[in-house]
Design an enzyme around this catalytic site. Structure first.
Site, mmCIF file in Angstrom:
data_model
loop_
_atom_site.group_PDB
_atom_site.id
_atom_site.type_symbol
_atom_site.label_atom_id
_atom_site.label_comp_id
_atom_site.label_asym_id
_atom_site.label_seq_id
_atom_site.Cartn_x
_atom_site.Cartn_y
_atom_site.Cartn_z
ATOM 1 N N SER A 77 0.836 -1.430 -0.215
ATOM 2 C CA SER A 77 0.155 0.021 0.097
ATOM 3 C C SER A 77 0.696 1.387 -0.105
ATOM 4 C CB SER A 77 -0.940 0.014 1.117
ATOM 5 O OG SER A 77 -0.126 0.004 2.622
ATOM 6 N N LYS A 122 0.677 4.387 6.799
ATOM 7 C CA LYS A 122 0.090 5.519 5.632
ATOM 8 C C LYS A 122 0.693 6.810 5.883
ATOM 9 C CE LYS A 122 -3.133 2.093 4.999
ATOM 10 N NZ LYS A 122 -2.955 1.478 3.555
#
Length: 238
Positions: A77, A122
């Site tokens: 990701s 993230k």
């Protein structure tokens, strides 16, 4: 001359007992300071070797708990910047003593209650009070009306978002995105979930500052300059 010589010799001899006395007095005191180490070494199997290993283990545990901790990247990701299997060093002191996550920071956070069990990594796209939109007139992510040029870290071929959104980040929350948008479940995908897809600041474990393994990926994770041009939510320059 003889008189002076004899006096000098007498002076030296007169100081000798004092020096010896001082040495005798300090000996037991010095030994007592480390007597507990000797006692512990005798009590432990392996003696001083085991004691040294326990000391190193304790120091490592304290360092990992309060200062910095390695974290393994579990998914794609955050590619291409962070690859599956990379180890990043998470700075746990980055947001202590009054500091807060900033736009562009790569953070590791506890996802329980918002993203799922486990820790996640993230990039912070917006902070409390920010108005974040995708996509704007230029087809880019916009924060507080300012388009963000994500070309330096966005995965090649990815759009800023295939999911449209237009939200204001609540107090003490963060809006986070993966750099590989096509392979990231992040704040965009959880706007209707508990917590509204936003990460509580209190759940942030720390800031990922370095890729430390494998050595060929060794690098310092810089905050992208694109976010420095984003104005604050109140209109001031951020």
């Amino acid at each position: 001359m003889d008189t002076e010589t004899h006096a000098e010799e007498r002076d030296r001899s007169s100081r000798l007992p004092d020096s010896e006395h001082s040495s005798d007095a300090e000996g037991p005191e010095e030994r007592s300071r480390f007597s507990w180490i000797t006692g512990a070494a005798r009590w432990l199997p392996g003696g001083r070797l085991t004691l040294g290993a326990l000391f190193c283990l304790t120091a490592l545990l304290l360092f990992s708990t309060f200062v910095a901790q390695p974290f393994e990247i579990p998914s794609g990701s955050m590619e291409n910047g962070l690859r599956i299997g990379d180890r990043v060093l998470v700075n746990k002191l980055a947001y202590r003593f009054g500091a807060s996550p900033r736009r562009g920071d790569v953070v590791v956070f506890d996802g329980a209650g918002n993203f799922g069990d486990g820790d996640f990594v993230k990039r912070v796209a917006a902070v409390a009070g920010d108005h974040v939109v995708c996509c704007g007139e230029e087809g880019r992510l916009e924060v507080n009306g300012r388009p963000v040029d994500e070309s330096s870290f966005l995965h090649p071929g990815d759009a800023p978002s295939d999911v449209p959104f237009d939200v204001v980040v609540p107090p003490d929350r963060l809006f986070v995105l993966g750099d590989h948008r096509a392979d990231s479940s992040d704040s965009r995908n959880r706007l209707g979930a508990p917590g509204g897809g936003m990460v509580p600041v209190g759940d942030v474990i720390g800031r990922a500052d370095w890729v430390v393994w494998p050595t060929r990926h060794w690098t310092h994770l810089e905050r992208p300059s694109a976010y420095a041009r984003v104005p604050a939510a109140d209109g001031t320059h951020g």
